[in-house]
Scaffold this motif. Structure first.
Motif, PDB file in Angstrom:
ATOM      1  N   VAL A 221      -8.781  18.298  21.596  1.00  0.00           N
ATOM      2  CA  VAL A 221      -9.745  19.021  22.423  1.00  0.00           C
ATOM      3  C   VAL A 221     -11.046  18.223  22.460  1.00  0.00           C
ATOM      4  O   VAL A 221     -11.651  17.981  21.407  1.00  0.00           O
ATOM      5  CB  VAL A 221     -10.005  20.433  21.858  1.00  0.00           C
ATOM      6  CG1 VAL A 221     -11.081  21.143  22.684  1.00  0.00           C
ATOM      7  CG2 VAL A 221      -8.723  21.251  21.857  1.00  0.00           C
ATOM      8  N   GLU A 316      -7.854  29.103  15.077  1.00  0.00           N
ATOM      9  CA  GLU A 316      -8.056  28.139  16.157  1.00  0.00           C
ATOM     10  C   GLU A 316      -6.734  27.795  16.829  1.00  0.00           C
ATOM     11  O   GLU A 316      -6.628  27.789  18.066  1.00  0.00           O
ATOM     12  CB  GLU A 316      -8.703  26.864  15.614  1.00  0.00           C
ATOM     13  CG  GLU A 316      -8.787  25.727  16.627  1.00  0.00           C
ATOM     14  CD  GLU A 316      -9.184  24.395  16.022  1.00  0.00           C
ATOM     15  OE1 GLU A 316      -8.590  23.359  16.416  1.00  0.00           O
ATOM     16  OE2 GLU A 316     -10.090  24.380  15.164  1.00  0.00           O
ATOM     17  N   ARG A 320      -5.428  28.306  20.738  1.00  0.00           N
ATOM     18  CA  ARG A 320      -4.969  27.168  21.524  1.00  0.00           C
ATOM     19  C   ARG A 320      -3.522  27.331  21.970  1.00  0.00           C
ATOM     20  O   ARG A 320      -3.139  26.859  23.055  1.00  0.00           O
ATOM     21  CB  ARG A 320      -5.167  25.880  20.725  1.00  0.00           C
ATOM     22  CG  ARG A 320      -6.628  25.520  20.522  1.00  0.00           C
ATOM     23  CD  ARG A 320      -6.848  24.352  19.589  1.00  0.00           C
ATOM     24  NE  ARG A 320      -6.237  23.119  20.063  1.00  0.00           N
ATOM     25  CZ  ARG A 320      -6.421  21.935  19.495  1.00  0.00           C
ATOM     26  NH1 ARG A 320      -7.215  21.825  18.425  1.00  0.00           N
ATOM     27  NH2 ARG A 320      -5.848  20.852  19.969  1.00  0.00           N
ATOM     28  N   ALA A 336      -9.267  24.669  26.593  1.00  0.00           N
ATOM     29  CA  ALA A 336      -9.879  24.734  25.264  1.00  0.00           C
ATOM     30  C   ALA A 336     -11.273  24.111  25.274  1.00  0.00           C
ATOM     31  O   ALA A 336     -12.207  24.627  24.641  1.00  0.00           O
ATOM     32  CB  ALA A 336      -8.988  24.031  24.245  1.00  0.00           C
TER      33      ALA A 336
END
Length: 488
Positions: A221, A316, A320, A336
């Motif tokens: 990301v 996280e 995602r 993201a």
């Protein structure tokens, strides 16, 4: 294994490093404990005693070997392939929970009484949670002593000791050297950015870095992760501050360079990096079982030692995973990155181009649904996930029971088998997670002559258990996709 004396003796006499971290050898005549792969001349079998942990050796009055440094071995693969009380407790201790919250905090997270946790750990590891955490503090202290120029008092508190006196006493007891003597014996610490620590992360060979680093780089990301100068770099949200890590693949170890805003986070940062790269796996055990399938054997023989790319933050990865549903890798990264720019905490990166920490569920709780360039059903899925993570209805962490977490995810809207198993594989760390509906898996299965319908592939994969997540990596590797190649 430490109760099988004959097998342990054979491993020590062969200096078999595959068992480093699985058990420890204590020598009753010298009062020293070693890893099985110690390069020194093996002691006589009658002088060997075997223990399941470094903490148990220390409690029995043995000190660490100065030559093989048994405290720096890879962790036992047991804790990453099981989801019982002991394994979850060890993952939490590795994440620094005892140092931050004490034994009551550990027990509370595990939903057991303190007495039950203490009894179970002593029965299986020969030491309770305080002793296990103390052994970990000693290792952290040694790393800081040898790799930084910090004052000893600062190291004591950064490693989690309550006082300088307990720090000095523990270092002398474990290593038979004072902190100053340890520093004098070590190579001079490298200089660089303020707060930078350079160290090596050991692993059991073989290790094929292509898929784990390729996957992390291809799905990086922007702002949170990057591939720069032959290293995977990312930001870390840690208990006392934040960090930036650069991980460089090597033939004998993973190079690790950490910049921390608070040195107390060193232990947690190392634990999460090891987990991210699956460095405590036992590749020989995994590959031996997968080779038994004649259609998988050529893939294993071609590139043995594949690891499962995991995560440094379970919440996280869950976010995602939802963003990546039914879209390309590039589109998932774009979605993201928008969240990161809008809701992530900014950071300073003196050695690269990282700009933010990935946003927490609390930060995403105020998310405006209209700001998401996602279909309505996926917006609902994401917002429901964030709400459950924020309210505590869903727990994803080292303490998670894998089956309970799967059931909780399945109860949420928009969570099908692919998303649930992807989270189980990469966030929860279940080595047996399996994605038979994944298009890449089905394409690889068809190409190899394996059954390619989900039901038939699942039936065939029963022989691969409990390593189906690793079989997935080998099957994915048949595809010409960036996730399978080390970036140039």
């Amino acid at each position: 294994m430490y109760t099988d004396t004959e097998r342990c003796v054979r491993a020590v006499q062969a200096k078999d490093s595959r068992f480093d971290g699985v058990f420890f050898t204590a020598v009753v005549t010298t009062r020293i404990y070693c890893r099985p792969g110690c390069p020194a001349v093996p002691p006589r079998p009658r002088n060997m005693v075997f223990y399941p942990s470094a903490a148990a050796c220390q409690q029995a009055g043995f000190r660490a070997c100065k030559r093989c440094r048994p405290d720096s071995t890879p962790g036992s693969p047991e804790w990453n392939q099981r989801a019982d009380l002991t394994a979850r407790a060890m993952r939490l201790i590795g994440d620094g929970v005892v140092d931050r919250e004490g034994v009551p905090g550990l027990a509370r997270r595990l939903r057991y009484s303190e007495r039950q946790v203490e009894r179970q750990l002593r029965a299986e590891l020969g030491a309770g949670p305080l002793a296990l955490a103390r052994a970990q503090r000693a290792q952290t202290a040694r790393l800081l002593i040898e790799t930084t120029g910090l004052a000893m008092a600062d190291i004591a508190f950064a490693a989690g000791f309550a006082s300088v006196r307990s720090f000095n006493d523990t270092v002398r007891e474990v290593f038979a050297l004072s902190p100053s003597e340890l520093r004098d014996r070590a190579p001079r610490a490298r200089t660089g950015a303020p707060g930078a620590i350079t160290l090596r992360l050991p692993f059991r060979t073989p290790l094929n870095p292509d898929n784990v680093f390729g996957h992390l780089a291809a799905t990086a990301v922007p702002g949170v992760e990057e591939w720069r100068d032959g290293a995977y770099r990312r930001t870390l949200r840690l208990p006392y501050g934040y960090g930036i890590v650069a991980l460089t693949p090597g033939p004998e170890h993973i190079g690790c360079r950490l910049i921390l805003t608070d040195q107390r986070d060193l232990t947690v940062a190392i634990s999460r990096c090891r987990r991210l790269l699956d460095l405590d796996a036992d590749p020989v055990a995994v590959d031996d079982q997968l080779r038994a399938d004649p259609l998988l054997a050529p893939l294993v023989d071609k590139a043995p030692g594949r690891r499962v790319p995991r995560t440094v933050d379970e919440a996280e990865f869950a976010v995602r995973a939802v963003l990546g549903q039914q879209v390309s890798t590039a589109a998932a990264r774009t979605h993201a990155a928008r969240l990161v720019r809008a809701h992530g905490d900014p950071v300073e990166d003196p050695e690269g181009g990282l700009t933010h920490l990935f946003p927490t569920p609390d930060a995403l709780a105020s998310l405006d649904p209209e700001s998401l360039a996602l279909p309505g059903t996926r917006r609902t899925t994401l917002l429901t996930l964030v709400r459950e993570l924020t309210d505590g209805g869903l727990t994803l962490g080292p303490e998670s029971d894998w089956d309970e977490a799967r059931a909780a995810l399945a109860a949420l809207p928009g969570f099908g088998p692919w998303t649930i198993e992807a989270i189980a594989m990469r966030a929860l760390g279940d080595p047996d997670a399996f994605l038979p509906t994944d298009l890449g898996m089905r394409r690889a299965a068809r190409q190899l002559g394996l059954p390619h319908t989900p039901a038939a592939l699942t039936a065939r994969a029963a022989a691969w258990r409990p390593w189906r997540a690793y079989a997935t990596q080998y099957l994915w590797a048949t595809d010409d996709h960036p996730i399978n190649f080390l970036p140039a």
